[in-house]
Design an enzyme around this catalytic site. Structure first.
Site, PDB file in Angstrom:
ATOM      1  N   LYS A 187       0.824  -1.208   0.000  1.00 34.30           N
ATOM      2  CA  LYS A 187       0.000   0.000   0.000  1.00 34.30           C
ATOM      3  C   LYS A 187       0.864   1.267   0.000  1.00 34.30           C
ATOM      4  O   LYS A 187       1.770   1.416   0.827  1.00 34.30           O
ATOM      5  CB  LYS A 187      -0.904   0.003   1.245  1.00 34.30           C
ATOM      6  CG  LYS A 187      -1.998  -1.050   1.178  1.00 34.30           C
ATOM      7  CD  LYS A 187      -2.974  -0.682   0.085  1.00 34.30           C
ATOM      8  CE  LYS A 187      -4.099  -1.662  -0.095  1.00 34.30           C
ATOM      9  NZ  LYS A 187      -4.864  -1.387  -1.326  1.00 34.30           N
ATOM     10  N   CYS A 381      32.331  -1.675  33.252  1.00 32.55           N
ATOM     11  CA  CYS A 381      31.916  -0.570  34.125  1.00 32.55           C
ATOM     12  C   CYS A 381      31.269  -1.117  35.396  1.00 32.55           C
ATOM     13  O   CYS A 381      31.970  -1.651  36.241  1.00 32.55           O
ATOM     14  CB  CYS A 381      31.045   0.410  33.368  1.00 32.55           C
ATOM     15  SG  CYS A 381      31.182   2.069  34.044  1.00 32.55           S
ATOM     16  N   HIS A 507      34.252   1.794  28.663  1.00 35.43           N
ATOM     17  CA  HIS A 507      33.288   1.133  27.775  1.00 35.43           C
ATOM     18  C   HIS A 507      33.933   0.789  26.431  1.00 35.43           C
ATOM     19  O   HIS A 507      33.789   1.541  25.468  1.00 35.43           O
ATOM     20  CB  HIS A 507      32.079   2.043  27.538  1.00 35.43           C
ATOM     21  CG  HIS A 507      31.238   2.217  28.752  1.00 35.43           C
ATOM     22  ND1 HIS A 507      30.155   1.410  29.035  1.00 35.43           N
ATOM     23  CD2 HIS A 507      31.345   3.075  29.797  1.00 35.43           C
ATOM     24  CE1 HIS A 507      29.625   1.775  30.179  1.00 35.43           C
ATOM     25  NE2 HIS A 507      30.331   2.787  30.667  1.00 35.43           N
ATOM     26  N   GLU A 509      32.990  -1.266  24.303  1.00 36.63           N
ATOM     27  CA  GLU A 509      31.991  -1.528  23.258  1.00 36.63           C
ATOM     28  C   GLU A 509      31.739  -0.289  22.389  1.00 36.63           C
ATOM     29  O   GLU A 509      31.242  -0.415  21.274  1.00 36.63           O
ATOM     30  CB  GLU A 509      30.676  -2.025  23.893  1.00 36.63           C
ATOM     31  CG  GLU A 509      29.822  -0.996  24.640  1.00 36.63           C
ATOM     32  CD  GLU A 509      30.246  -0.755  26.089  1.00 36.63           C
ATOM     33  OE1 GLU A 509      31.407  -1.077  26.433  1.00 36.63           O
ATOM     34  OE2 GLU A 509      29.442  -0.221  26.875  1.00 36.63           O
TER      35      GLU A 509
HETATM   36  N1  GLN Z   1      26.970   3.125  38.287  1.00 38.23           N
HETATM   37  C1  GLN Z   1      28.386   2.983  38.113  1.00 38.23           C
HETATM   38  C2  GLN Z   1      29.106   4.309  38.230  1.00 38.23           C
HETATM   39  O1  GLN Z   1      28.529   5.346  38.031  1.00 38.23           O
HETATM   40  C3  GLN Z   1      28.706   2.309  36.799  1.00 38.23           C
HETATM   41  C4  GLN Z   1      28.341   3.112  35.601  1.00 38.23           C
HETATM   42  C5  GLN Z   1      28.271   2.311  34.329  1.00 38.23           C
HETATM   43  O2  GLN Z   1      28.200   1.086  34.344  1.00 38.23           O
HETATM   44  N2  GLN Z   1      28.271   3.014  33.204  1.00 38.23           N
HETATM   45  O3  GLN Z   1      30.271   4.339  38.488  1.00 38.23           O
END
Ligand code: GLN
Length: 548
Positions: A187, A381, A507, A509
């Site tokens: 459609k 983290c 991080h 990732e």
């Molecule tokens: N809460 C934790 C801190 O602030 C880890 C933060 C996270 O995993 N991004 O240190």
């Protein structure tokens, strides 16, 4: 002078504007052009840093510490470039700038209005990256045409379409062409309506990209072209793809890039160089082995919350020619009684980042399982912080050790608030954010993984390893193998006696791309493969004797 491509969306959200924008950018980049992408989001939050992942998925952090929309992750993963503060703009940021200017008296007594002041600020930001020497700046406009909050952005696009030379500005409109089972038909009416709505706002799309579950027949293409006032070749089919990484090739087959280049009168380009990309896709499609990795988190029902982690596994899996099946395990439901059953089939375990108290007991139980069983472990983290707490309690003997985030009264705050976080009260943009240097201990697992002793990685946290406990930990077998050289903050912990146990405060990732899979993920998948092979050989003694 840069040229500008705007990508708008119609009919519904979640059509994959980010992927289409990133795919177009990839193709143009593969043809030798310098391209960047930015996202303009119509919500009033200054950035998505204060948004719950349930609302908005993962918050993606750039090198320069901007908390941004997860689409910027796609841009970086596809293009293998870094984005910046300037690549994600929200209504909140626009208003903040305009209101601050008003308070400074910069408008010289004028009434400050949506048009022209807000739209001028939007236009200024839209053109900003054009000063950085890009051939093409692609701007994805968040939301759907017709939303009240999108109007100033659409108006800004209209003005730019009017102001810029015709060949320097292009609008690509992404829309849905649904298939009605009962009628056995695709459609086009929703598309017609959304293009009409744009036209009422004065913006005329040059290219219509149609998300569809069925191929578009020439007849349907002709109909869309006619009613939407574009050439038939500018009606592009975007069918569902088995992986997002196929989309650039699908767009190439539809000649989306060629049409853009033609319309913008760009003649200096070559055939697309996509050899690395295609090799990656081949490996992704034809894996030689398979591993099962447990992802322990609390936003498990919501895949967007861990977007970059999941994509990093796709990159790392491909390079290892191994299919990584990620099993989501909700940390709130892990108990001492069911941990064996929940983890029994895993080849590796990743404990995810997070905030707050919910689900952390399960995370600690999961870490202990991995540590005791020699299961490859990777904590990111909050996941790293949980591995520190688990080790403190079970190995160092500090039974009530905790993070002051979860228990401010703990007698052993092995994870504590960073010194420079102690007086901060504002939540937005105040964490330790962005890229920081880290020095790696020679001979450590981290050193073997990275193949170097100096790295830089991105952060988003307030708490840290408490260095007062360092000796206790090292004496019991957990070492800090990565530290920030300026502040001495612990960035990496590992247990050298374990086959693969690593926790990182940053991080990783966020830096994994198709062309540069992140080394920790690559080695983690490799460790999972080894673990799985070992498991098989124990189950099958014949195999074991053959291996010997
Ligand atoms: N809460 C934790 C801190 O602030 C880890 C933060 C996270 O995993 N991004 O240190």
């Amino acid at each position: 002078m840069s040229k500008f491509i705007f990508v708008t969306g119609g009919v519904t959200s979640s059509l994959g504007k980010g992927i289409i924008s990133a795919s177009l950018a990839k193709l143009l980049q593969a043809r030798g052009l310098k391209v960047t992408i930015q996202k303009f989001d119509p919500y009033i939050n200054v950035d998505p840093g204060t948004l719950n992942p349930y609302e908005h998925g993962e918050c993606y952090v750039t090198e320069d510490g901007a908390e941004t929309d997860l689409d910027l992750g796609h841009y970086e993963r596809f293009l293998n470039i870094f984005t910046t503060q300037a690549n994600n703009v929200t209504t909140g940021k626009i208003y903040q700038t305009v209101i601050n200017k008003e308070r400074e008296g910069a408008y010289l007594g004028k009434t400050v209005q949506v048009v022209p002041h807000i739209t001028d600020e939007i236009k200024r930001r839209m053109k900003l990256l054009g000063n950085d020497g890009y051939d093409i700046v692609i701007t994805e406009i968040g939301g759907t045409v017709g939303d009240i909050e999108s109007l100033p952005f659409i108006e800004a696009v209209r003005q730019l379409q009017w102001e810029l030379p015709e060949e320097d500005c292009l609008v690509v409109h992404l829309t849905l062409v649904p298939y009605l089972k009962a009628a056995k038909e695709l459609k086009t009416k929703p598309t017609q309506h959304s293009v009409k709505m744009m036209s009422e706002n004065g913006v005329h799309p040059d290219i219509i990209v149609c998300r569809t579950e069925r191929p578009l027949s020439p007849e349907i293409r002709r109909k869309i072209a006619l009613f939407c006032n574009v050439k038939q070749e500018a009606v592009i089919e975007a069918a569902d793809a088995p992986t997002i990484y196929e989309v650039p090739l699908a767009m190439m087959r539809e000649k989306l890039d060629v049409i853009c280049l033609k319309k913008m009168n760009i003649t200096r380009y070559h055939e697309p160089e996509l050899a690395i990309w295609k090799e990656f896709l081949d490996k992704l499609k034809y894996p030689k082995s398979k591993v099962t990795v447990g992802l322990i988190g609390k936003y498990i029902e919501l895949q967007d919350a861990y977007k970059s982690i999941l994509e990093s596994f796709v990159h790392a899996g491909a390079i290892n020619e191994c299919k990584v099946e990620v099993v989501n395990i909700h940390s709130e439901f892990i108990t001492e009684d069911n941990v064996d059953e929940k983890m029994g089939n895993l080849d590796a375990l990743l404990v995810a980042p997070g905030f707050g108290h919910r689900g952390i007991d399960g995370k600690i139980i999961a870490v202990r399982y991995a540590r005791e069983k020699g299961l490859p472990f990777f904590g990111i983290c909050l996941g790293m912080q949980m591995s520190v707490i688990e080790f403190a309690r079970d190995v160092v003997g500090l039974r009530n050790a905790h993070s002051t985030e979860m228990n401010p009264e703990t007698p052993d705050p092995v994870i504590d608030l960073m010194e420079d976080q102690k007086n901060i009260t504002d939540k937005g943009g105040t964490m330790r954010l962005g890229s920081y240097k880290c020095e790696i201990l020679p001979g450590s697992l981290a050193n073997r993984i990275y193949g170097t002793t100096v790295i830089s990685e991105r952060h988003r946290h307030r708490w840290e390893f408490n260095n007062n406990y360092m000796n206790d930990f090292e004496n019991h077998g957990m070492i800090a193998s990565g530290k920030n050289p300026a502040s001495n903050l612990v960035e990496i912990v590992e247990i050298p006696s374990h086959p693969f146990f690593i926790g990182v405060q940053y991080h990783p990732e966020l830096k994994s791309t198709v062309e540069n899979p992140h080394p920790i993920f690559v080695h983690f998948v490799k460790a999972a493969k080894e673990y799985s092979e070992q498991k098989l050989s124990v189950k099958n003694p014949l195999l074991q004797s053959e291996m010997i």
